[in-house]
Motif scaffolding. Structure first.
Motif, short mmCIF file in Angstrom:
data_model
loop_
_atom_site.label_atom_id
_atom_site.label_comp_id
_atom_site.label_asym_id
_atom_site.label_seq_id
_atom_site.Cartn_x
_atom_site.Cartn_y
_atom_site.Cartn_z
N UNK A 298 0.83 -1.21 0.00
CA UNK A 298 0.00 0.00 0.00
C UNK A 298 0.86 1.26 0.00
N UNK A 299 1.70 1.38 -1.01
CA UNK A 299 2.56 2.55 -1.15
C UNK A 299 1.72 3.79 -1.47
N UNK A 300 2.25 4.97 -1.17
CA UNK A 300 1.49 6.21 -1.35
C UNK A 300 1.10 6.46 -2.80
N UNK A 301 1.89 5.99 -3.74
CA UNK A 301 1.60 6.18 -5.16
C UNK A 301 0.22 5.66 -5.53
N UNK A 302 -0.27 4.68 -4.79
CA UNK A 302 -1.56 4.08 -5.12
C UNK A 302 -2.72 5.05 -4.96
#
Length: 354
Positions: A298-302
C-alpha cells in the motif's frame, strides 16, 4: 579562501586551542560563560565551521544515523525513510543515506562507510537474499556489521536478520509477510474462482518467498489449487515483463469479454503490480474486466493509481520509526505492538456483473 582554523579562533578569543575546542565541540568540560561567549563570538567573526568528527569525539556521539535502502525512488523505501527521518529528528540525529540496488556487496560498502564516519547507528531496509551467488557477499556484509556492533554500534533491520550476522547489537522489526499474504489469498479466493498467478521476485529473496508461501497457504486453506508462480525482477520492470507474458496468454485464450477474469494476479509488491497493469493496458486489456490484480505494501503512489489497487496495507512510516528507535536503544520499542497489516480490497479485484 582558506577556512578558518581552531587555532585562529583560540588566538582571537585569547584562550588555548583546548579551551576553544571544549566550547565549540560540545565537550562535557566547559569553561565559564564569559569565556565560552568570547570563543563563540570569535568563531562567528571568523566564519569558523566546527569539525563534525572532532565534535563526535568530544561528545562520544557523531549524531549520525546511516540508512541503507535498495532504491529510494521506490515509494516503499521512501516512506520507510520518512519514518526513519522523523525518529532521527526527534532525537537530534541526522540521517546519511545509501542506496544499493539490493546487492549485499553494496550494502557492505555502505555499512563500512557509515562505520568509518562513526555513525551512532545503522538502519537497513530491504529483503535479504539466500541466493547462492550472494553467499560470499552475505558473509562479508555480516562480518562488517559484526565489527561495527563489536565497536559499540547498533543496527536496526526491517524484516529478516542479516544472513550470518550475530544477534548482538541488532534490533529486528519483523513484518508478518507470510501471514498477511495468506489472509489476502483467503479473501480473494472467496470472490474469484479463476486461475491464480503469483508475480514474484527472484527465488531466494526472502520477502518475496515469504509472500509466495503465505499466498499458497491461503489458497490451500480455501480449497483451491496452488497458484502458478512467475519469477521476475523485484521491481516495476519485473512486473512489466511478467505482465507482457500474462497478457499474451489472456489474448490467446480469451475471446470477447466474459463474466469472469482470465486470471487473478497477485504481485508480491505494489510496484510490480503497477508494472504488470501497465503491460496489460498496453496490450489492450482492462483491469478488472480481463484480469484481477492485487499487490502488497500500500505505497502512497496508489492514491493516484486507477483502478484502485487491492493490496495489503503496511504501516511503513511506523516500521521505519521502530527500526530507528530500536537501533538507538530506546526502550519504547519493547512496548510497541507487533507490526501488522490490513487486507484492503479495491476495484482492481472486483467481480463485475455480467
Amino acid at each position: 579562501m582558506a577556512a578558518s582554523t581552531l587555532a585562529e579562533v583560540a588566538r582571537r578569543a585569547g584562550v588555548s586551542p583546548a579551551t576553544a575546542s571544549r566550547v565549540l565541540n560540545g565537550s562535557a568540560r566547559t569553561p565559564g560563560p564569559e569565556i565560552a561567549e568570547r570563543v563563540k563570538e570569535a568563531a562567528r567573526s571568523l566564519g569558523y565551521i566546527p569539525n563534525a568528527q572532532a565534535q563526535g569525539l568530544a561528545r562520544s556521539s557523531s549524531g549520525l544515523i546511516g540508512l541503507v535502502v535498495h532504491d529510494i525512488a521506490d515509494p516503499y523505501f521512501s516512506t520507510i525513510a520518512r519514518g526513519v527521518q522523523n525518529a532521527a529528528r526527534e532525537h537530534q540525529k541526522m540521517v546519511l543515506l545509501a542506496t544499493t540496488s539490493g546487492t549485499p556487496a553494496d550494502e557492505q560498502a555502505a555499512v563500512g562507510a557509515f562505520a568509518a564516519r562513526r555513525a551512532d547507528s545503522i538502519v537497513i531496509v530491504g529483503s535479504r537474499s539466500t541466493r547462492p551467488q550472494d553467499a560470499k557477499d552475505n558473509q562479508e556484509l555480516a562480518a562488517e556489521l559484526d565489527r561495527y556492533c563489536g565497536n559499540g554500534g547498533k543496527v536496526g533491520i526491517v524484516g529478516h536478520p542479516v544472513v550470518g550476522a550475530s544477534a548482538d547489537g541488532y534490533h529486528v522489526v519483523p513484518v508478518p509477510n507470510e501471514e498477511l499474504a495468506a489472509e489476502l489469498a483467503r479473501t480473494l479466493a472467496a470472490q474469484h474462482t479463476a486461475k491464480f498467478v503469483i508475480i514474484a521476485g527472484p527465488e531466494g529473496l526472502l520477502t518475496s518467498d515469504d509472500r509466495i508461501r503465505g499466498f499458497q497457504r491461503g489458497l490451500r486453506a480455501a480449497g483451491l489449487p496452488k497458484a502458478e508462480v512467475i519469477h521476475t525482477g523485484f521491481d516495476r520492470a519485473g512486473g512489466y515483463q511478467a505482465g507482457l507474458e500474462i497478457a499474451g496468454r489472456i489474448k490467446a485464450s480469451q475471446g470477447p469479454a466474459s463474466n469472469q477474469p482470465a486470471a487473478c494476479l497477485f504481485a508480491v509488491n505494489d510496484v510490480m503490480a503497477i508494472g504488470a497493469v501497465a503491460a496489460l493496458r498496453e496490450q489492450g486489456l482492462s483491469i478488472p474486466q480481463d484480469a484481477a490484480i492485487a499487490g502488497f505494501d500500500d505505497i502512497e503512489t496508489l492514491r493516484d493509481f486507477r483502478p484502485a489497487l487491492t493490496t495489503v496495507s503496511l504501516p511503513l512510516e511506523d516500521i521505519g520509526r521502530l527500526a530507528t528507535l530500536g537501533s538507538l536503544g530506546w526502550s519504547e520499542t519493547s512496548d510497541a505492538a507487533p507490526v501488522t497489516g490490513v487486507v484492503t480490497l479495491r476495484r482492481s479485484t472486483e467481480t463485475l456483473p455480467a
